[in-house]
Design an enzyme around this catalytic site. Structure first.
Site, PDB file in Angstrom:
ATOM      1  N   TYR A   1     -14.705  68.753 -35.804  1.00  0.00           N
ATOM      2  CA  TYR A   1     -15.692  69.136 -34.807  1.00  0.00           C
ATOM      3  C   TYR A   1     -16.091  70.555 -35.137  1.00  0.00           C
ATOM      4  O   TYR A   1     -15.230  71.421 -35.300  1.00  0.00           O
ATOM      5  CB  TYR A   1     -15.112  69.079 -33.393  1.00  0.00           C
ATOM      6  CG  TYR A   1     -15.260  67.719 -32.772  1.00  0.00           C
ATOM      7  CD1 TYR A   1     -16.512  67.127 -32.689  1.00  0.00           C
ATOM      8  CD2 TYR A   1     -14.171  67.023 -32.288  1.00  0.00           C
ATOM      9  CE1 TYR A   1     -16.666  65.871 -32.137  1.00  0.00           C
ATOM     10  CE2 TYR A   1     -14.317  65.765 -31.725  1.00  0.00           C
ATOM     11  CZ  TYR A   1     -15.574  65.196 -31.665  1.00  0.00           C
ATOM     12  OH  TYR A   1     -15.743  63.958 -31.115  1.00  0.00           O
TER      13      TYR A   1
ATOM     14  N   ASP B   1     -22.132  62.747 -34.422  1.00  0.00           N
ATOM     15  CA  ASP B   1     -22.725  61.966 -33.328  1.00  0.00           C
ATOM     16  C   ASP B   1     -22.292  62.460 -31.952  1.00  0.00           C
ATOM     17  O   ASP B   1     -22.389  61.741 -30.969  1.00  0.00           O
ATOM     18  CB  ASP B   1     -22.379  60.475 -33.477  1.00  0.00           C
ATOM     19  CG  ASP B   1     -20.873  60.222 -33.438  1.00  0.00           C
ATOM     20  OD1 ASP B   1     -20.105  61.170 -33.188  1.00  0.00           O
ATOM     21  OD2 ASP B   1     -20.473  59.056 -33.662  1.00  0.00           O
TER      22      ASP B   1
ATOM     23  N   HIS C   1     -18.868  55.987 -32.732  1.00  0.00           N
ATOM     24  CA  HIS C   1     -17.788  56.726 -32.071  1.00  0.00           C
ATOM     25  C   HIS C   1     -17.013  55.809 -31.115  1.00  0.00           C
ATOM     26  O   HIS C   1     -16.686  56.179 -29.991  1.00  0.00           O
ATOM     27  CB  HIS C   1     -18.403  57.908 -31.306  1.00  0.00           C
ATOM     28  CG  HIS C   1     -17.513  59.097 -31.133  1.00  0.00           C
ATOM     29  ND1 HIS C   1     -17.833  60.345 -31.616  1.00  0.00           N
ATOM     30  CD2 HIS C   1     -16.320  59.250 -30.508  1.00  0.00           C
ATOM     31  CE1 HIS C   1     -16.883  61.206 -31.294  1.00  0.00           C
ATOM     32  NE2 HIS C   1     -15.942  60.562 -30.623  1.00  0.00           N
TER      33      HIS C   1
HETATM   34  O1  173 Z   1     -14.081  60.450 -28.442  1.00  0.00           O
HETATM   35  C1  173 Z   1     -13.499  61.444 -28.008  1.00  0.00           C
HETATM   36  O2  173 Z   1     -12.827  61.392 -26.984  1.00  0.00           O
HETATM   37  C2  173 Z   1     -13.629  62.689 -28.740  1.00  0.00           C
HETATM   38  O3  173 Z   1     -14.106  62.646 -29.810  1.00  0.00           O
HETATM   39  C3  173 Z   1     -13.236  63.971 -28.145  1.00  0.00           C
HETATM   40  C4  173 Z   1     -14.112  65.032 -28.186  1.00  0.00           C
HETATM   41  C5  173 Z   1     -13.776  66.236 -27.578  1.00  0.00           C
HETATM   42  C6  173 Z   1     -12.569  66.380 -26.945  1.00  0.00           C
HETATM   43  C7  173 Z   1     -11.664  65.327 -26.937  1.00  0.00           C
HETATM   44  C8  173 Z   1     -12.002  64.122 -27.546  1.00  0.00           C
END
Ligand code: 173
Length: 499
Positions: free
Chosen positions: A240, A268, A359
């Protein structure tokens, strides 16, 4: 500055207000007063533990080093004498009673015969909040179901009389050997469902020769996971991208130094989908609002994921790809492509691969399945002469529960397939052994399906072995008594207050 003196529980307890807030995590005290407004999960949850030991609440959501890396050293107050710290009283709740009952009655792992079984078991042996977070998908949960349905709209065209005494389903992914054409896809917050969290995946991957994609938001820290891997065990990293690119640069370069073999950038999720099961769960059970939280607007509808996702940069764009290429030599893969148009842009941007993914149905609801997107993507890339290209790989994820699903994706041009929730549920239910069992089930299913399909190795799985003509038709009926229909839970409506 580190305090040499060992603090006591009562000393820490004095700092229990919003203007002066200390907490204890893993036996050490921290001054989090200035950090309160910055906490991605909001102030309320910290204030609940103001002056107290917050370890139980901290543990499942954060990697162990989150607090030390986020707070300047001057706020690290040093060790606290454990014998003087009041235990955070955890009364035995109805939920704990339920969990104990189901954990005691859990089916023996020997009776587990399909990936669906892990889901059935996990649902009842993990806390409700964990289940809500893991199982939830966005809006009306159309896409999460479609991910499964899409595989049922592709039918096999098996070949016979090919001497299938020996069949081999091993392959390579980004040049790394993999005993299955499947990798463990990233899922966050593993400790919500099992005390060892993602280490269950790492250890099982080591024993079975499968590759794990480590999540940026794993409960275990990145280094803990890499340390648990065997020497030479390949790992991928899901990324991320932080609003602060310096943090991302350091994280990526550290991963490369530690030997990660592929960087999967999630593209995404500029904002996290609204996952209503997770959001509803947050609204119940948070009654224990502490005195210091009174009068503060407590955000109650965020759900676990949204609460901790504020660092993700929504400004990420195609313009950033050259920067990623400049900071790392790891192969770069874009995870979350949903159209041929973007697959072409990705190819032209010079990345090494793409994951056709929605996702796990958790982002844009009614986005198409990765499998359906695969057909248009391979056609478009071939039409431009971009495929075949041994240096560009296409993966698919979402809804995979059977080796037969994987074979369909491979026939349609995928190099490998990502599997997320089933491995997560496997360790929630049975720890590392569960993950190893899930991989064994895949092996058994691969052996049988490849024999019946007439493919002795991965290169013999060709497009002619499937009929995907119904794939783009979204109205094909499938039998309603499928196992997966019973593992998907209905959404629930707004709740009235109890009188
Ligand atoms: O799918 C999710 O839950 C995920 O990608 C996510 C994103 C940010 C914080 C925790 C999980």
């Amino acid at each position: 500055m580190s305090n040499a003196r060992v603090l006591t529980g009562p000393e820490v307890a004095k700092h229990n207000s919003r203007d002066d807030c200390w907490i204890i995590v893993h036996g050490k005290a921290y001054d989090v007063t200035d950090f309160l407004p910055e906490h991605p999960g909001g102030q309320a949850i910290i204030l609940k533990y103001a002056g107290k030991d917050a370890t139980v609440a901290y543990e499942p959501i954060h990697p162990p080093d989150a607090i030390t890396t986020n707070l300047p050293p001057s706020k690290h107050l040093g060790p606290v004498d454990a014998s003087t710290v009041a235990k955070v009283v955890q009364e035995v709740t109805e939920e704990q009673k339920r969990l104990e009952k189901y954990r005691a009655a859990k089916p023996s792992i020997d009776t587990v015969i399909s990936l669906h079984d892990f889901e059935t078991v996990a649902r009842l042996v993990i806390p409700e909040k964990a289940w809500a977070y893991y199982s939830s998908a966005s809006d009306d949960e159309i896409t999460i179901r479609e991910n499964r349905m899409a595989y049922q709209r592709v039918w096999f065209r098996p070949r016979i009389l090919r001497d299938v005494s020996t069949v081999d389903w091993s392959t390579t992914i980004l040049g790394q050997k993999s005993t299955l054409p499947v990798y463990i896809s990233a899922t966050a917050l593993g400790k919500l469902g099992h005390p060892d969290g993602e280490l269950c995946l790492t250890r099982a991957a080591a024993n079975t020769g499968v590759i794990q994609m480590v999540a940026t938001l794993a409960s275990c820290s990145f280094d803990e996971i890499v340390d648990a891997a065997k020497p030479g065990q390949p790992l991928f990293l899901q990324l991320y991208v932080n609003r602060d690119r310096e943090i991302t640069r350091k994280y990526v370069q550290h991963a490369e130094k530690r030997g990660v073999k592929g960087l999967f950038i999630t593209v995404d999720a500029p904002q996290l989908g609204r996952r209503e099961k997770d959001m509803r769960m947050k609204q119940v059970g948070d009654e224990g609002v502490a005195e210091v939280q009174r009068g503060q607007k407590v955000k109650k509808d965020e759900g676990v994921a949204r609460a901790i996702s504020s660092f993700i940069d929504p400004s990420l764009s195609w313009k950033d790809i050259p920067w990623f290429k400049s900071i790392t030599k790891m192969p770069i893969i874009l995870k979350g492509i949903g159209t041929a148009e973007d697959a072409i842009l990705a190819y032209e941007a010079g990345v090494q691969g793409i994951v056709l993914s929605n996702h796990g149905g958790r982002q844009l609801d009614t986005a198409r399945s990765g499998l359906e997107v695969l057909v248009e993507v391979t056609a478009a890339l071939r039409a431009r002469g971009y495929l075949p290209n041994p240096n560009f790989e296409i993966y698919v994820d979402g809804g995979v529960r059977r080796a037969s699903d994987v074979l369909k994706a491979l026939a349609l041009g995928a190099k490998a397939v990502g599997v997320g929730r089933p491995f997560l549920y496997a360790f929630c239910a049975y720890g590392q052994e569960g993950v190893e069992k899930a991989i064994q089930i895949f092996r058994d299913e691969f052996e049988m399906n490849m024999r019946l399909l007439g493919a002795r190795s991965i290169d013999e799985i060709v497009p002619e072995m499937v009929d995907a003509s119904a794939l783009t038709s979204h109205s094909v009926l499938t039998p309603p008594d499928n196992l997966f229909h019973s593992t998907y839970q209905p959404l629930i409506g707004a709740k009235f207050n109890e009188s």
